[in-house]
Design an enzyme around this catalytic site. Structure first.
Site, PDB file in Angstrom:
ATOM      1  N   HIS A   6     -10.296  -7.653  -4.361  1.00 45.22           N
ATOM      2  CA  HIS A   6      -9.994  -6.516  -3.496  1.00 45.22           C
ATOM      3  C   HIS A   6     -10.374  -6.821  -2.052  1.00 45.22           C
ATOM      4  CE1 HIS A   6     -11.177  -2.450  -1.784  1.00 45.22           C
ATOM      5  NE2 HIS A   6      -9.922  -2.268  -2.118  1.00 45.22           N
ATOM      6  N   LYS A  52       0.867  -1.168   0.000  1.00 43.21           N
ATOM      7  CA  LYS A  52       0.000   0.000   0.000  1.00 43.21           C
ATOM      8  C   LYS A  52       0.906   1.221   0.000  1.00 43.21           C
ATOM      9  CE  LYS A  52      -3.890   0.060   0.219  1.00 43.21           C
ATOM     10  NZ  LYS A  52      -4.889   0.130  -0.866  1.00 43.21           N
TER      11      LYS A  52
END
Length: 396
Positions: free
Chosen positions: A296, A167
Site C-alpha cells: 500500500h 482510485k
C-alpha cells in the site's frame, strides 16, 4: 546506546496536480511529519508519518522512549503501542521503528533490508497509480475515462510501469469501469489492472461492476464495499481476487477476516501493520493461510518510500508491483532529490540503514511551504470545486 532526543518537523511538497478520491481532494500538495531519533553516540535515525501534522502526537510519546536502546524494539513497542490504549497508534510507532532500524543499520554498516532477513530482489516494481485530477500539468481536469487511459499510457511510456490502479469512487462507477477497459485495449493483456473504490460503493454496485470487469482478468478488486462484511459479500459474487488496505488493516481484525473469507490479498503498510517488522509478521500469517500480499501507498516521501522498498525487497511472496503516489511529487526532502524509476522499478537504496539522508535546504524550504499552506487533513480534504460536497458511504 541510548535514545536521548526526538526531533519532529512537518513539511509539504507540491504535486503536479490536485488528486481526487472518494473522500475529497489532495489539494496540490502532500504533507508528512519527519522524525529524527537521536542517540547518545550521535547516530540519528529517520522516520516519517502522514495523516496530517503529527508533531504534537509524537512529542507525547517522547518521554516513553528517552533512555531506551534503539535495538530494543520489543520494549519500545510495549511502551509506545501497548501500554495505554488511547495513546496507542500503530502509525506513530511505525515511524519510530523505521528510525530505530535506520540507526541499527548505521551502527552495523548494513542496509535495513539485511535487518529484515536480506533482500531477495534488487529493485521493487511500482504501478501507474491513477487519480482523477484537477489542474493537470497540461491544463484542465480529468473528465472522461479516455483522459485517465491516456495518462496510463503516458506513465507506461515514461516510467516503464506495467500495471495500474484506479482510485475509484469519484465518477460514476460505469465510467470508472471504462478506464480499465480502455487500458486493457491500449496496453494489452499482460498489463496489470486494479481498481479501488475504497469501500464507498454499495455491495450491489460493487458486484455489478466487478462482474462487468471479470473478463479483463484484473489483478485484484480492492475494498469494493465497506467493511469485512462488504468485502465478504462481494467476494462471493465475483470471479476475481478481493484485496484490502482497509479491512483488515490491523492485527485485531486479521483473524475475523480470514474466518469470514473476506479477502484474498492484504496490502501491507508500514504504518497500519506496526512497522517493517510488523509487516513481516503479517506476511507470515498470510503465507500460512495462502493469502497474497501487495504493498500500500500512503502518499509517502523518500524516507518512507526507502523503508517500503527495503521491506518489500525481503518478501519472496510479494509478487505484485507496489502502489506509489510518488510520481505525483515534484520534489523530495532527501539528498539527491526524487528516487528514480528505471523500467518501472526503483532500486533498493544502497548504504547503511535506510540509505537516504535529509537535504536540510529542502527541509527548510518545505517547512516554510507547509506553514504557508497548512494542514488540509484538518479541513477534511475539501473539494474546492464542490464546496458543499461530502462523501456518503454506500450511496452509489
Amino acid at each position: 546506546m541510548k535514545i536521548i532526543d526526538l526531533k519532529v518537523r512537518c513539511v509539504a511538497i507540491p504535486l503536479n496536480a490536485q488528486l481526487r478520491h472518494n473522500t475529497g481532494v489532495h489539494p496540490g500538495y502532500f504533507l508528512r511529519t519527519i522524525l529524527e531519533v537521536i542517540t547518545d553516540e550521535g547516530i540519528i535515525g529517520l522516520g516519517e508519518v502522514g495523516g496530517g501534522d503529527q508533531r504534537a502526537a509524537l512529542m507525547k510519546l517522547k518521554p516513553r522512549i528517552l533512555g531506551l536502546d534503539p535495538f530494543h524494539l520489543e520494549i519500545i513497542k510495549l511502551k509506545v503501542l501497548r501500554s495505554i490504549y488511547y495513546l496507542s497508534n500503530s502509525r506513530l510507532y511505525a515511524a519510530i521503528e523505521m528510525a530505530c532500524l535506520d540507526i541499527q543499520g548505521k551502527v552495523l554498516n548494513r542496509p535495513m533490508c539485511d535487518l529484515l532477513g536480506g533482500k531477495v530482489r534488487d529493485e521493487v516494481p511500482f504501478i501507474a497509480y491513477l487519480f482523477w485530477r484537477y489542474d493537470r500539468p497540461s491544463g484542465g481536469d480529468d473528465k472522461t475515462a479516455e483522459d485517465l487511459a491516456e495518462y496510463c499510457v503516458e506513465l507506461h511510456e515514461t516510467l516503464g510501469v506495467n500495471a495500474m490502479k484506479l482510485k475509484a469512487g469519484v465518477m460514476k462507477p460505469e465510467e470508472e469501469a471504462r478506464v480499465l477497459e480502455l487500458c486493457r485495449d491500449k496496453l494489452g493483456d499482460s498489463f496489470g489492472l486494479r481498481i479501488d473504490p475504497n469501500g464507498v460503493w454499495s455491495v450491489a454496485t460493487a458486484i455489478k461492476i466487478g462482474q462487468r470487469l471479470e473478463d479483463l482478468g484484473i489483478e485484484y478488486f480492492e475494498d469494493p464495499s465497506w467493511g469485512l462484511e462488504g468485502n465478504a459479500a462481494v467476494r462471493k459474487q465475483v470471479r476475481m481476487p478481493i484485496a484490502t488496505n482497509m479491512y483488515p488493516a490491523k492485527f485485531d481484525d486479521l483473524g475475523p477476516a480470514i474466518r469470514m473469507g473476506a479477502v484474498d490479498i492484504v496490502l501491507t503498510d508500514l504504518h497500519y501493520w506496526e512497522g517493517p517488522k510488523g509487516v513481516k509478521d503479517l506476511v507470515a500469517v498470510c503465507r500460512t493461510f495462502n493469502m497474497g500480499v501487495a504493498m500500500h501507498s500512503g502518499a509517502e516521501f523518500g524516507i518512507e518510500l526507502a523503508a517500503m522498498i527495503h521491506t518489500a525487497a525481503t518478501i519472496p511472496t510479494m509478487t505484485f508491483a507496489g502502489d506509489a503516489h510518488y510520481h505525483y511529487l515534484t520534489d523530495d526532502i532527501i539528498q539527491g532529490g526524487l528516487l528514480q524509476y528505471e523500467n518501472g522499478a526503483i532500486k533498493v537504496p544502497e548504504g547503511p540503514g535506510l540509505g537516504v539522508a535529509l537535504d536540510e535546504y529542502k527541509m527548510e524550504k518545505y517547512e516554510r511551504y507547509y506553514e504557508q499552506k497548512g494542514d488540509y487533513y484538518a479541513r477534511f480534504h475539501q473539494d474546492p470545486k464542490r464546496p458543499d460536497w461530502f462523501p456518503i458511504v454506500g450511496s452509489i
